[in-house]
Write an enzyme that holds these catalytic residues in place. Structure first.
Site, PDB file in Angstrom:
ATOM      1  N   GLU A 220       0.889  -1.169   0.000  1.00 42.47           N
ATOM      2  CA  GLU A 220       0.000   0.000   0.000  1.00 42.47           C
ATOM      3  C   GLU A 220       0.917   1.206   0.000  1.00 42.47           C
ATOM      4  O   GLU A 220       1.634   1.437   0.976  1.00 42.47           O
ATOM      5  CB  GLU A 220      -0.845   0.034   1.274  1.00 42.47           C
ATOM      6  CG  GLU A 220      -1.717  -1.181   1.504  1.00 42.47           C
ATOM      7  CD  GLU A 220      -2.826  -1.293   0.508  1.00 42.47           C
ATOM      8  OE1 GLU A 220      -3.282  -0.253   0.010  1.00 42.47           O
ATOM      9  OE2 GLU A 220      -3.228  -2.424   0.203  1.00 42.47           O
TER      10      GLU A 220
ATOM     11  N   CYS B  56      -3.236   8.444   4.006  1.00 42.64           N
ATOM     12  CA  CYS B  56      -2.963   7.902   2.678  1.00 42.64           C
ATOM     13  C   CYS B  56      -4.126   8.151   1.731  1.00 42.64           C
ATOM     14  O   CYS B  56      -3.946   8.192   0.520  1.00 42.64           O
ATOM     15  CB  CYS B  56      -2.684   6.410   2.788  1.00 42.64           C
ATOM     16  SG  CYS B  56      -3.944   5.534   3.702  1.00 42.64           S
TER      17      CYS B  56
HETATM   18  P1  NAP Z   1       8.392   4.906   4.459  1.00 43.00           P
HETATM   19  O1  NAP Z   1       9.511   5.801   4.743  1.00 43.00           O
HETATM   20  O2  NAP Z   1       8.399   4.143   3.196  1.00 43.00           O
HETATM   21  O3  NAP Z   1       8.323   3.921   5.700  1.00 43.00           O
HETATM   22  C1  NAP Z   1       7.322   2.943   5.777  1.00 43.00           C
HETATM   23  C2  NAP Z   1       7.820   1.791   6.620  1.00 43.00           C
HETATM   24  O4  NAP Z   1       8.862   1.108   5.936  1.00 43.00           O
HETATM   25  C3  NAP Z   1       8.413   2.215   7.951  1.00 43.00           C
HETATM   26  O5  NAP Z   1       8.057   1.269   8.928  1.00 43.00           O
HETATM   27  C4  NAP Z   1       9.899   2.183   7.678  1.00 43.00           C
HETATM   28  O6  NAP Z   1      10.659   2.021   8.840  1.00 43.00           O
HETATM   29  C5  NAP Z   1       9.979   0.966   6.802  1.00 43.00           C
HETATM   30  N1  NAP Z   1      11.184   0.865   6.003  1.00 43.00           N
HETATM   31  C6  NAP Z   1      11.941   1.855   5.483  1.00 43.00           C
HETATM   32  N2  NAP Z   1      12.963   1.324   4.776  1.00 43.00           N
HETATM   33  C7  NAP Z   1      12.852  -0.022   4.860  1.00 43.00           C
HETATM   34  C8  NAP Z   1      13.591  -1.116   4.334  1.00 43.00           C
HETATM   35  N3  NAP Z   1      14.663  -0.938   3.568  1.00 43.00           N
HETATM   36  N4  NAP Z   1      13.182  -2.364   4.636  1.00 43.00           N
HETATM   37  C9  NAP Z   1      12.105  -2.579   5.400  1.00 43.00           C
HETATM   38  N5  NAP Z   1      11.354  -1.579   5.921  1.00 43.00           N
HETATM   39  C10 NAP Z   1      11.713  -0.314   5.648  1.00 43.00           C
HETATM   40  O7  NAP Z   1       7.004   5.662   4.511  1.00 43.00           O
HETATM   41  P2  NAP Z   1       6.469   6.656   5.642  1.00 43.00           P
HETATM   42  O8  NAP Z   1       7.192   7.933   5.485  1.00 43.00           O
HETATM   43  O9  NAP Z   1       6.444   6.005   6.976  1.00 43.00           O
HETATM   44  O10 NAP Z   1       4.955   6.805   5.225  1.00 43.00           O
HETATM   45  C11 NAP Z   1       4.510   7.811   4.351  1.00 43.00           C
HETATM   46  C12 NAP Z   1       4.105   7.225   3.039  1.00 43.00           C
HETATM   47  O11 NAP Z   1       3.248   6.112   3.241  1.00 43.00           O
HETATM   48  C13 NAP Z   1       3.316   8.185   2.183  1.00 43.00           C
HETATM   49  O12 NAP Z   1       3.856   8.187   0.900  1.00 43.00           O
HETATM   50  C14 NAP Z   1       1.919   7.627   2.153  1.00 43.00           C
HETATM   51  O13 NAP Z   1       1.206   7.848   0.969  1.00 43.00           O
HETATM   52  C15 NAP Z   1       2.135   6.188   2.371  1.00 43.00           C
HETATM   53  N6  NAP Z   1       0.994   5.582   3.040  1.00 43.00           N
HETATM   54  C16 NAP Z   1       0.202   4.744   2.346  1.00 43.00           C
HETATM   55  C17 NAP Z   1      -0.880   4.143   2.962  1.00 43.00           C
HETATM   56  C18 NAP Z   1      -1.764   3.186   2.229  1.00 43.00           C
HETATM   57  O14 NAP Z   1      -2.605   2.552   2.849  1.00 43.00           O
HETATM   58  N7  NAP Z   1      -1.612   3.053   0.943  1.00 43.00           N
HETATM   59  C19 NAP Z   1      -1.146   4.399   4.307  1.00 43.00           C
HETATM   60  C20 NAP Z   1      -0.319   5.262   4.980  1.00 43.00           C
HETATM   61  C21 NAP Z   1       0.755   5.850   4.340  1.00 43.00           C
HETATM   62  P3  NAP Z   1      11.446   3.226   9.510  1.00 43.00           P
HETATM   63  O15 NAP Z   1      10.440   4.281   9.823  1.00 43.00           O
HETATM   64  O16 NAP Z   1      12.061   2.630  10.697  1.00 43.00           O
HETATM   65  O17 NAP Z   1      12.438   3.690   8.481  1.00 43.00           O
END
Ligand code: NAP
Length: 520
Positions: free
Chosen positions: A258, A297
């Site tokens: 997602e 999101c």
């Molecule tokens: P993110 O930076 O991609 O982080 C998401 C998750 O992935 C965090 O738990 C992060 O951990 C983890 N992560 C990062 N690098 C990783 C790796 N190499 N391997 C495994 N896990 C890893 O996103 P975010 O900033 O938290 O969230 C914002 C984004 O999420 C926005 O773009 C939004 O649109 C999207 N979003 C989508 C939905 C949906 O349902 N489609 C819902 C909510 C948000 P760490 O924080 O520890 O780095």
């Protein structure tokens, strides 16, 4: 001394070593905790889940697992105030916190109830109640069974919904008999950690059914294989990293993504100023921009309006945004809290700058806002920002500003707006606000393939409508293309996703006997 947030692995709370990342209070800037998983044995967490959690869950029937999920939800509900208080430190107002916390345990309750009503009193699901016949005599037939995978579900969540995001993944996994390792996003890991602590202290889950990693997960995916699942919510960039991992490319770990989404809301050609739909549209847009400071999101990023009504919509939205009071959650009169942190605010400001290439800011200064009850220099506060763009603008269809930001754009007719919406290349949710069935039909069928969910809003459904931004556990949450291509929720579909569907072929009585073995 600043404490390191512990993880719960292999039956014990344990803190990672090293500096890790520092997490600050979104409102005061005060340091809250460190997050580090350095030195933790993630490999043993996987064997603990497979060796203890899975067998414990799989020994239970679906109704018994449904009771577990209900007990998890009730435990969180009883201690929700603790989660509201922590959510306030992440910038969430009480209303925002309820979306996450009540939305989280409410989702688990719905899953529990759906499972109770829709899954058999046994451990397997048998499809094709009338077996498929392959020959004239019917002595060789086929049917599908769904059995629990003896694997583990690794659930990687985004920062914006530390409770709801966890429960929408955890509940179906528990129902399917699959143990979970939850990995919250660092900025709000302290909220997720407390939610897990509440669940564990309630002592309702079998050992090994739920583990938590606070911090990064180096090497964890290396442990996963064909019976395991990864559920990911977050940015497209992280999703791409996961997709290219050998766990997915070589060992077929079942990955659900997602990701980003440029959700649309469309005002109907019939909804001129003065109609109920015009007001509903404006109300909904302002609510979507300001709830959770736009860090949803599903929030409306692209607002499409008929060209003749564009000025009137802009004026009405600006009038409403001018009344938004930004400040510390709980302070007198505050209607919008802070972004999750200063990094996130810097990111949103940068994205507004990118949008400004072909859009014009008509409300809000991304760099300055009056704040109630907090120091604007220390907290991650930001004004809501409304932009306007022409219908030939490109950036609104490409740039996601994950904050209180939306862009208003005009369209000419149903075909035109369908084309504009499709330029977002796949989104989670769209809403069509109109009382004209022809227009609604044309637009909904035109945009449906680009979305996981489309909501129609008009004067008739409004009193009961759950709104554009709220995914319902009974319905699919996900979207094609940019939105990640995954499906979550969707009622029992989410449980089936965690099970393995196997086609059985043989004589009818043998297959009937096998099906009976799966009964309690
Ligand atoms: P993110 O930076 O991609 O982080 C998401 C998750 O992935 C965090 O738990 C992060 O951990 C983890 N992560 C990062 N690098 C990783 C790796 N190499 N391997 C495994 N896990 C890893 O996103 P975010 O900033 O938290 O969230 C914002 C984004 O999420 C926005 O773009 C939004 O649109 C999207 N979003 C989508 C939905 C949906 O349902 N489609 C819902 C909510 C948000 P760490 O924080 O520890 O780095």
């Amino acid at each position: 001394m600043i404490e390191t947030l512990p993880s719960f692995l292999a039956g014990a709370w344990q803190a990672g070593s090293g500096e890790g990342s520092t997490v600050a209070d979104a409102v005061t800037g005060e340091t809250l905790c460190r997050v580090s998983s350095a030195g933790l044995d993630l490999c043993s967490a996987v064997s603990h889940a497979r060796g203890l959690g899975g067998p414990g869950l799989r020994a239970m029937t679906f109704p018994e697992r449904s009771d577990l999920v209900k007990a998890v939800a009730l435990a969180l509900s009883e201690r929700k105030q603790e989660l509201y208080d922590l959510s306030a430190r992440a910038g969430a107002t009480r209303t925002d916190a309820k979306v996450d916390v009540d939305g989280g345990f409410g989702t688990a309750l719905v899953f529990s109830s759906l499972a109770r009503k829709g899954l058999p009193d046994g451990r397997i699901v048998v499809e094709d109640v009338a077996p498929v016949r392959f020959g004239r005599e019917g002595i060789f037939v086929g049917r599908h069974v769904l059995t629990s995978r003896p694997g583990v579900a690794v659930q990687i969540n985004a920062f914006n919904f530390p409770v709801w995001g966890m429960l929408e993944k955890l509940a179906p996994a528990l129902l399917a008999g699959v143990p979970s390792i939850v990995k919250p996003a660092t900025p709000t890991a302290y909220v997720a950690e407390h939610a897990v602590r509440i669940i564990l202290e309630a002592e309702v889950l079998p050992p090994g059914a739920l583990q938590l990693v606070c911090g990064s997960i180096p090497g964890l995916l290396d442990e996963l294989g064909g019976q395991d699942l990864v559920g990911f919510t977050g940015s497209a960039r992280t999703a791409a990293t996961l997709r290219s991992n050998a766990a997915v490319t070589e060992r077929s770990v079942r990955l659900t993504v997602e990701a980003d989404s440029l959700n649309s809301s469309i005002l109907g050609v019939d909804a001129s100023p003065g109609t109920p739909e015009f007001d509903l549209y404006v109300d909904q847009l302002v609510a979507e921009m300001t709830t959770k400071a736009g860090q949803k999101c599903t929030a409306i990023r692209r607002a499409f309006v008929p060209r003749p009504f564009a000025d009137a919509v802009a004026e009405a939205v600006v009038g409403r945004l001018a009344k938004v009071v930004v400040g510390a959650p709980g302070a007198e009169g505050v209607t919008m809290g802070a972004l999750v942190g200063l990094d996130q605010r810097a990111d949103v400001r940068a994205q507004v700058e990118r949008l400004s290439v072909d859009s014009e800011v008509v409300f809000g200064d991304p760099d300055k806002v009056d704040v109630v009850g907090a120091d604007p220099d220390r907290g991650a506060f930001m004004s809501p920002v409304l932009l306007r763009a022409g219908s030939d603008a490109r950036t609104p269809h490409a740039v996601e500003a994950f904050g209180p930001v939306s862009t208003l754009m005009p369209y000419d007719d149903a075909a035109h707006v369908v084309d504009l919406v499709a330029r977002g290349e796949g989104s989670l949710a769209a809403s069509v606000v109109s009382h004209d069935p022809d227009f609604v039909g044309n637009v909904v069928l035109g945009v449906a393939a680009h979305h996981g969910r489309v909501l129609v809003l008009d004067r008739e459904s409004a009193p009961e409508s759950t709104g554009h931004g709220i995914p319902m556990p009974q319905l699919v949450h996900g979207g094609p293309g940019r939105a990640g291509g995954g499906e979550e929720e969707g009622g029992l579909r989410a449980v089936y996703h965690h099970l393995q569907r196997t086609a059985l072929q043989g004589g009818p009585s043998v297959l009937e006997a096998i099906a009976a073995r799966g009964s309690a």
